[in-house]
Design a protein around this motif. Structure first.
Motif, short mmCIF file in Angstrom:
data_model
loop_
_atom_site.label_atom_id
_atom_site.label_comp_id
_atom_site.label_asym_id
_atom_site.label_seq_id
_atom_site.Cartn_x
_atom_site.Cartn_y
_atom_site.Cartn_z
N LEU A 237 0.84 -1.34 0.14
CA LEU A 237 0.13 -0.09 -0.07
C LEU A 237 0.78 1.14 0.08
CD1 LEU A 237 -2.75 -0.97 2.57
CD2 LEU A 237 -3.11 -0.76 -0.03
N LEU A 238 1.57 1.02 0.60
CA LEU A 238 2.67 2.51 0.76
C LEU A 238 3.38 2.61 -0.48
CD1 LEU A 238 4.51 4.66 2.30
CD2 LEU A 238 6.28 2.79 2.72
N THR A 239 3.91 1.51 -1.23
CA THR A 239 4.48 1.46 -2.66
C THR A 239 3.51 2.26 -3.41
OG1 THR A 239 5.94 -0.28 -2.13
CG2 THR A 239 5.76 0.42 -4.45
N THR A 240 2.15 1.78 -3.37
CA THR A 240 1.35 2.32 -4.45
C THR A 240 0.86 3.60 -4.28
OG1 THR A 240 0.31 -0.02 -4.45
CG2 THR A 240 -1.19 1.65 -5.20
N GLY A 241 0.93 4.07 -3.10
CA GLY A 241 0.71 5.60 -2.54
C GLY A 241 1.73 6.43 -2.93
N VAL A 242 3.18 5.93 -2.82
CA VAL A 242 4.19 6.83 -3.20
C VAL A 242 4.32 6.74 -4.94
CG1 VAL A 242 6.62 6.66 -3.47
CG2 VAL A 242 5.64 6.22 -1.42
N THR A 243 4.07 5.83 -5.45
CA THR A 243 3.99 5.59 -7.13
C THR A 243 2.67 6.68 -7.54
OG1 THR A 243 4.61 3.57 -7.09
CG2 THR A 243 3.75 4.33 -9.06
N VAL A 244 1.59 6.48 -7.04
CA VAL A 244 0.54 7.55 -7.45
C VAL A 244 0.76 9.02 -7.21
CG1 VAL A 244 -1.78 7.95 -6.96
CG2 VAL A 244 -1.23 5.57 -7.35
N GLY A 245 1.46 9.13 -5.91
CA GLY A 245 1.76 10.43 -5.44
C GLY A 245 2.76 11.06 -6.63
N ALA A 246 3.82 10.33 -6.82
CA ALA A 246 4.96 10.83 -7.87
C ALA A 246 4.23 10.83 -9.04
CB ALA A 246 5.86 9.69 -7.79
N LEU A 247 3.32 10.16 -9.74
CA LEU A 247 2.83 10.47 -11.08
C LEU A 247 1.98 11.67 -10.88
CD1 LEU A 247 2.21 6.66 -11.93
CD2 LEU A 247 4.00 8.34 -12.90
N ALA A 248 1.16 11.71 -10.02
CA ALA A 248 0.21 13.13 -9.84
C ALA A 248 1.14 14.37 -9.71
CB ALA A 248 -0.56 12.98 -8.67
N GLY A 249 1.98 14.25 -8.99
CA GLY A 249 3.04 15.40 -8.75
C GLY A 249 3.70 15.88 -10.22
N MET A 250 4.20 14.53 -11.08
CA MET A 250 4.86 14.98 -12.29
C MET A 250 3.85 15.50 -13.23
SD MET A 250 6.75 12.15 -14.56
CE MET A 250 5.21 11.59 -15.22
N ALA A 251 2.61 14.90 -13.32
CA ALA A 251 1.63 15.34 -14.26
C ALA A 251 1.27 16.95 -13.85
CB ALA A 251 0.45 14.31 -14.28
N LEU A 252 1.01 17.14 -12.69
CA LEU A 252 0.73 18.71 -12.33
C LEU A 252 1.85 19.69 -12.71
CD1 LEU A 252 -1.10 18.21 -8.94
CD2 LEU A 252 -2.20 18.89 -11.24
N GLY A 253 3.24 19.10 -12.57
CA GLY A 253 4.24 19.96 -12.67
C GLY A 253 4.52 20.23 -14.31
N VAL A 254 4.02 18.99 -14.93
CA VAL A 254 4.09 19.30 -16.49
C VAL A 254 3.14 20.18 -16.85
CG1 VAL A 254 3.94 18.15 -18.92
CG2 VAL A 254 5.56 17.23 -16.93
N LEU A 255 1.88 20.16 -16.43
CA LEU A 255 0.62 20.73 -16.92
C LEU A 255 0.93 22.16 -16.69
CD1 LEU A 255 -2.16 18.56 -15.77
CD2 LEU A 255 -1.33 19.01 -18.00
N PHE A 256 1.70 22.65 -15.38
CA PHE A 256 1.56 24.03 -15.17
C PHE A 256 2.82 24.71 -15.56
CE2 PHE A 256 -1.63 22.52 -12.47
CZ PHE A 256 -2.55 23.44 -12.77
N ALA A 257 3.81 23.97 -16.02
CA ALA A 257 5.32 24.22 -16.59
C ALA A 257 5.15 25.05 -17.99
CB ALA A 257 6.14 23.28 -16.67
N PRO A 258 5.63 26.42 -17.88
CA PRO A 258 5.64 26.98 -19.26
C PRO A 258 6.67 26.87 -19.96
CG PRO A 258 6.31 28.49 -17.40
CD PRO A 258 5.89 27.01 -16.89
N ALA A 259 6.67 25.77 -20.75
CA ALA A 259 7.89 25.43 -21.65
C ALA A 259 7.30 24.82 -23.08
CB ALA A 259 8.61 24.16 -21.07
N LYS A 260 8.11 24.69 -24.00
CA LYS A 260 7.66 24.25 -25.26
C LYS A 260 7.39 22.89 -25.30
CE LYS A 260 9.94 27.67 -27.96
NZ LYS A 260 10.75 28.20 -29.12
N GLY A 261 6.68 22.18 -26.38
CA GLY A 261 6.04 20.97 -26.24
C GLY A 261 7.49 19.90 -26.23
N ASN A 262 8.71 20.18 -27.23
CA ASN A 262 9.79 19.60 -27.23
C ASN A 262 10.49 19.41 -25.60
OD1 ASN A 262 11.72 17.99 -28.31
ND2 ASN A 262 12.94 19.93 -29.16
N LYS A 263 10.60 20.71 -25.15
CA LYS A 263 11.23 20.51 -23.86
C LYS A 263 10.42 19.80 -22.63
CE LYS A 263 13.80 24.73 -24.26
NZ LYS A 263 14.00 26.05 -23.53
#
Length: 84
Positions: A13-39
């Motif tokens: 359960l801990l591993t699952t939680g860490v994985t889901v949290g990491a993926l959600a954080g990565m997704a939010l970071g990418v969505l709000f990052a002002p960068a070009k598509g290639n970057k």
């Protein structure tokens, strides 16, 4: 033996939680990052690789922990409420 199963479940359960949290954080970071598509794609690829490495390391640690617990002898534990 029951304690090992409970601990294994907790680790999963801990591993699952860490994985889901990491993926959600990565997704939010990418969505709000002002960068070009290639970057952005390069960042996603790099972060996904880092997360994959962390997950692999975590799986190894969990496997080692479980194997260690399996090899350890189970001791009889007396019930503290039992006065006999």
């Amino acid at each position: 033996m029951k304690k090992v199963k409970t601990t294994s479940r907790s680790l999963i359960l801990l591993t699952t939680g860490v994985t889901v949290g990491a993926l959600a954080g990565m997704a939010l970071g990418v969505l709000f990052a002002p960068a070009k598509g290639n970057k952005t794609r390069k960042k996603i690829k790099k972060k996904a690789s880092e997360i994959s490495d962390k997950i692999d390391h975590l799986k190894e640690n969990i496997s080692e922990y479980i194997d260690h617990k399996k090899c350890k002898p189970v001791e009889d534990i007396n019930d503290p409420m039992d006065s006999n």
